[in-house]
Design a protein around this motif. Sequence first.
Motif, short mmCIF file in Angstrom:
data_model
loop_
_atom_site.label_atom_id
_atom_site.label_comp_id
_atom_site.label_asym_id
_atom_site.label_seq_id
_atom_site.Cartn_x
_atom_site.Cartn_y
_atom_site.Cartn_z
N ASP A 156 0.83 -1.20 0.00
CA ASP A 156 0.00 0.00 0.00
C ASP A 156 0.86 1.25 0.00
OD1 ASP A 156 -2.35 -1.40 0.12
OD2 ASP A 156 -2.34 -1.49 2.30
N GLN A 157 2.07 1.09 0.52
CA GLN A 157 2.88 2.28 0.77
C GLN A 157 4.02 2.50 -0.21
OE1 GLN A 157 3.96 1.31 4.84
NE2 GLN A 157 1.96 0.37 4.90
N VAL A 158 4.51 1.47 -0.85
CA VAL A 158 5.64 1.66 -1.76
C VAL A 158 5.36 1.00 -3.11
CG1 VAL A 158 7.42 1.81 0.04
CG2 VAL A 158 6.78 -0.41 -0.85
N ASP A 159 6.07 1.50 -4.12
CA ASP A 159 5.92 0.90 -5.45
C ASP A 159 6.53 -0.49 -5.46
OD1 ASP A 159 5.39 3.71 -6.14
OD2 ASP A 159 5.40 2.86 -8.16
N VAL A 210 11.48 6.94 6.62
CA VAL A 210 11.35 7.71 5.38
C VAL A 210 10.65 6.90 4.29
CG1 VAL A 210 13.41 9.05 5.93
CG2 VAL A 210 13.59 7.16 4.31
N GLY A 211 10.31 5.64 4.57
CA GLY A 211 9.46 4.91 3.63
C GLY A 211 10.00 3.60 3.08
N GLY A 250 5.05 2.31 16.48
CA GLY A 250 3.91 2.41 15.58
C GLY A 250 4.22 2.96 14.20
N VAL A 251 5.53 2.98 13.83
CA VAL A 251 5.88 3.48 12.49
C VAL A 251 5.39 2.48 11.43
CG1 VAL A 251 7.79 4.20 10.97
CG2 VAL A 251 7.95 4.59 13.44
N ARG A 292 20.20 11.28 1.76
CA ARG A 292 20.36 10.39 0.60
C ARG A 292 19.28 9.30 0.58
NH1 ARG A 292 26.94 9.60 0.11
NH2 ARG A 292 27.34 11.58 -0.98
N MET A 293 18.90 8.85 1.78
CA MET A 293 17.80 7.85 1.84
C MET A 293 16.57 8.40 1.12
SD MET A 293 17.67 6.50 5.73
CE MET A 293 19.13 5.97 6.59
N ILE A 294 16.23 9.65 1.45
CA ILE A 294 15.04 10.28 0.87
C ILE A 294 15.24 10.45 -0.64
CG2 ILE A 294 13.63 12.39 0.87
CD1 ILE A 294 14.41 12.63 3.90
N GLU A 295 16.45 10.90 -0.98
CA GLU A 295 16.77 11.10 -2.41
C GLU A 295 16.62 9.78 -3.18
OE1 GLU A 295 20.75 12.70 -2.83
OE2 GLU A 295 20.97 11.81 -4.82
#
Length: 508
Positions: free
Chosen positions: A182-185, A220-221, A248-249, A460-463
């Motif tokens: 649901d959250q990532v491609d 960060v996902g 709860g993340v 960089r993680m976000i990038e």
Amino acid sequence: MVEENNVVLPGQMQFFWGDEDQPQADAVRDESSDDMADVKKLKKAAKAKTTKKRKKSASVKKKAQKPSATVKLATAVAKKQKKKASRKFVRPVPQESVTATKIAPPDELVADDVLSLQPVVSDIVVADDRESAVVVAEPGVVEAVQPTVKVKNRAPKTVVSDVEVSSMSNENSDVPAAGFADQVDCFNMKWGARFPKVGFGFWKVDKDKTAEVCRTAIEVGYRHLDCACDYGNEVEVGQGIASAISDGVCDREDLWVTSKLWNTYHAADHVRIACERSLEDLGLDYLDLYLIHFPIAQRFVPFEKSYPPGWLFDPDAKNPTIEEARVPVSETWQAMEELAKSGLVRNIGICNFGTSQIRDLLTYAHIRPAVLQVETHPYLTQEKLLRYCQQEKITYTAFSPLGAQSYFSLGMADPSEAVMEHPVVREVANATGKTVAQVLLRWGVQRGTAVIPKTSSKQRMIENINVFNFELSDAQMAAISALDQNRRFNDPGHFGEAAFNTFLPIYE
Ligand SMILES: NC(=O)c1ccc[n+]([C@@H]2O[C@H](COP(=O)([O-])OP(=O)(O)OC[C@H]3O[C@@H](n4cnc5c(N)ncnc54)[C@H](OP(=O)(O)O)[C@@H]3O)[C@@H](O)[C@H]2O)c1
């Protein structure tokens, strides 16, 4: 084969309920005879015959209804499992022909029912209690029973009576999302499992920082965490996971956790203990994916002697070397299959295998490899290997997707070999307004490979995970692919000798 309401097991006859006596009774009624006694006799005989037939028919019906489909299947399982003890290999059923058949009401069968049934399967039967499933390798041969298949997510009601074996590039399938999906491609794997396109690698993440890095990556996902016994930081990854879950993340089911079997544990007796050690260190009760790290079997090193054991058998020896062990991949793979059947791992796969090794593995695998993880970047595009994996429905994961970056500090790459510095890549970055890392990772996912970049920096993680809001043109894709030099930075054929006094080629 099992059909709704009308159960037909291999070798079992089908029953017909029609009144076979009716034509005979009518014939009796039409008879014109003066001899009433004869007529009565005939009628009586016909009635007796009808009653007898009806009784027989009822008993046949009763027999057919009892025992239930589930019990019959369980019996078949028990019988076949007995037989199985004397049988070593079953040829895999061609995946293309595979469909799932149901006895559960169609609107109650959801894709998650088969999420963890990625193995070689010709029939998946969701039994009445919906907590068990039977996996049949070929008609009449019950191959495995997975009594702990859980229905994790009942919300999506898509019927999967005919589960398509989807290719990795089938990104727009209707297969319902599960957990992290649901959250990532994600790429669709066979049997409805979903594999995040961008994951996070833990090789060379400092032990001291790993728990925090892991927690931040999840925040960060990132949902796919690529770990290994050999990275020496699974305890700390586990701490990061535990902290994210307890705050709860995310839930455990939201994560896809991969670990890898180190070379010293290839013997059948060691595969399970190695997996259990990784599970214990990670603080998990199952792995989403367990991979054979290298097609190299090394001499066993007990945990007490050293963990993780690394490449050298005895680092303190006068001339330390890598010591190989005579363990065929088939033995290791069978033990990996046992892990999958036991539920300790949901998928099994391989790293650093070439096409010939995979082709050989597929000749005896009961459970096909779900994933191949192998070095891939613009200097090592692996066109044939990728195409072969797509053909065989093996999800392909690119490690070292940024090229030489990890290898400079190890002396395994020259600064002049930085893929990130190549003018073509930089030009595409300028043209798209994205960073070089984003372009390299986008190139990877756009050609159908999952990528698992590593970084210790939150920025960089976000990038690195933000590669889904742009596309590379065909010309840009082709220009980057044309940089291929067949340059492998992570090659035991080089570092084995350079660092560990042992010539250990595996790719040639
Ligand atoms: N199966 C196998 O045999 C195998 C072998 C190797 C790797 N792997 C897996 O694949 C993962 C990734 O491969 P990898 O670690 O070799 O290479 P990578 O992810 O391609 O590159 C990592 C390097 O690039 C740097 N970096 C990351 N993001 C960046 C960005 N946005 N801009 C500039 N530099 C950036 C990192 O530095 P910082 O950390 O300083 O940011 C690090 O030095 C590993 O962590 C591991 O999980 C598997």
